[in-house]
Motif scaffolding. Structure first.
Motif, PDB file in Angstrom:
ATOM      1  N   ALA A  97       0.822  -1.210   0.000  1.00  0.00           N
ATOM      2  CA  ALA A  97       0.000   0.000   0.000  1.00  0.00           C
ATOM      3  C   ALA A  97       0.853   1.257   0.000  1.00  0.00           C
ATOM      4  O   ALA A  97       0.413   2.296  -0.447  1.00  0.00           O
ATOM      5  N   HIS A 154      -2.147   1.753  -5.119  1.00  0.00           N
ATOM      6  CA  HIS A 154      -3.225   0.772  -5.182  1.00  0.00           C
ATOM      7  C   HIS A 154      -3.061  -0.056  -6.444  1.00  0.00           C
ATOM      8  O   HIS A 154      -2.141   0.152  -7.223  1.00  0.00           O
ATOM      9  N   GLU A 208      -7.424  -0.231  -9.866  1.00  0.00           N
ATOM     10  CA  GLU A 208      -8.858  -0.372 -10.120  1.00  0.00           C
ATOM     11  C   GLU A 208      -9.371   0.952 -10.702  1.00  0.00           C
ATOM     12  O   GLU A 208      -9.066   2.028 -10.198  1.00  0.00           O
ATOM     13  N   LEU A 262     -11.340   3.710  -8.501  1.00  0.00           N
ATOM     14  CA  LEU A 262     -10.447   4.287  -7.495  1.00  0.00           C
ATOM     15  C   LEU A 262      -9.416   5.191  -8.154  1.00  0.00           C
ATOM     16  O   LEU A 262      -9.161   6.303  -7.688  1.00  0.00           O
ATOM     17  N   VAL A 268      -9.019   9.157  -7.327  1.00  0.00           N
ATOM     18  CA  VAL A 268      -7.739   9.674  -6.824  1.00  0.00           C
ATOM     19  C   VAL A 268      -7.261  10.817  -7.715  1.00  0.00           C
ATOM     20  O   VAL A 268      -6.808  11.859  -7.222  1.00  0.00           O
ATOM     21  N   VAL A 284     -14.648   7.355  -3.591  1.00  0.00           N
ATOM     22  CA  VAL A 284     -13.910   6.098  -3.441  1.00  0.00           C
ATOM     23  C   VAL A 284     -12.503   6.377  -2.908  1.00  0.00           C
ATOM     24  O   VAL A 284     -11.990   5.636  -2.070  1.00  0.00           O
ATOM     25  N   ALA A 285     -11.892   7.474  -3.345  1.00  0.00           N
ATOM     26  CA  ALA A 285     -10.571   7.850  -2.833  1.00  0.00           C
ATOM     27  C   ALA A 285     -10.644   8.166  -1.345  1.00  0.00           C
ATOM     28  O   ALA A 285      -9.789   7.727  -0.563  1.00  0.00           O
ATOM     29  N   ALA A 332     -12.863   7.058   0.814  1.00  0.00           N
ATOM     30  CA  ALA A 332     -13.101   5.797   1.518  1.00  0.00           C
ATOM     31  C   ALA A 332     -11.812   4.997   1.673  1.00  0.00           C
ATOM     32  O   ALA A 332     -11.553   4.421   2.734  1.00  0.00           O
ATOM     33  N   ALA A 333     -10.989   4.960   0.645  1.00  0.00           N
ATOM     34  CA  ALA A 333      -9.719   4.230   0.713  1.00  0.00           C
ATOM     35  C   ALA A 333      -8.778   4.869   1.727  1.00  0.00           C
ATOM     36  O   ALA A 333      -8.110   4.163   2.502  1.00  0.00           O
ATOM     37  N   ALA A 364     -10.134   4.045   5.245  1.00  0.00           N
ATOM     38  CA  ALA A 364      -9.902   2.638   5.574  1.00  0.00           C
ATOM     39  C   ALA A 364      -8.442   2.394   5.928  1.00  0.00           C
ATOM     40  O   ALA A 364      -8.135   1.709   6.917  1.00  0.00           O
ATOM     41  N   TYR A 365      -7.547   2.936   5.150  1.00  0.00           N
ATOM     42  CA  TYR A 365      -6.117   2.765   5.423  1.00  0.00           C
ATOM     43  C   TYR A 365      -5.744   3.414   6.758  1.00  0.00           C
ATOM     44  O   TYR A 365      -5.061   2.812   7.582  1.00  0.00           O
TER      45      TYR A 365
END
Length: 70
Positions: free
Chosen positions: A2, A10, A13, A16, A20, A47-48, A50-51, A54-55
Motif C-alpha cells: 500500500a 493501489h 482499479e 479508485l 484519486v 472512493v478515494a 473511503a480508501a 480505511a487505510y
C-alpha cells in the motif's frame, strides 16, 4: 504494498484511480485534507476518500499487528 517510496499506491482499479486523480490536497490548520478541486465540481472523489479512511483506520488500530499490505 500500500505504501511505496512514501506514496500510497493501489492496484489500479479504474474507479479508485479516477477518484484519486480528481482529488486535490488542501492545507488546513489541522494538516492536509483531500477534497475536490472546486466545491461545485462534478468529479467524484468518494472512493478515494473511503480508501484513505480505511487505510488510516487500519494503521491507527493495529499498526503493530503484523498485518502488511498486499
Amino acid at each position: 504494498g500500500a505504501v511505496h517510496d512514501g506514496f500510497l499506491v493501489h492496484d489500479g482499479e479504474a474507479r479508485l484511480a479516477a477518484h484519486v486523480r480528481h482529488a486535490v490536497s488542501r492545507m488546513t490548520r489541522g494538516g492536509p485534507v483531500p477534497t475536490k478541486d472546486a466545491p461545485d465540481s462534478k468529479r467524484h472523489i468518494d472512493v478515494a476518500i473511503a480508501a484513505i479512511i480505511a487505510y488510516d483506520l487500519r494503521m491507527r488500530h493495529a499498526p503493530d499487528s503484523g498485518w502488511r499490505p498486499v
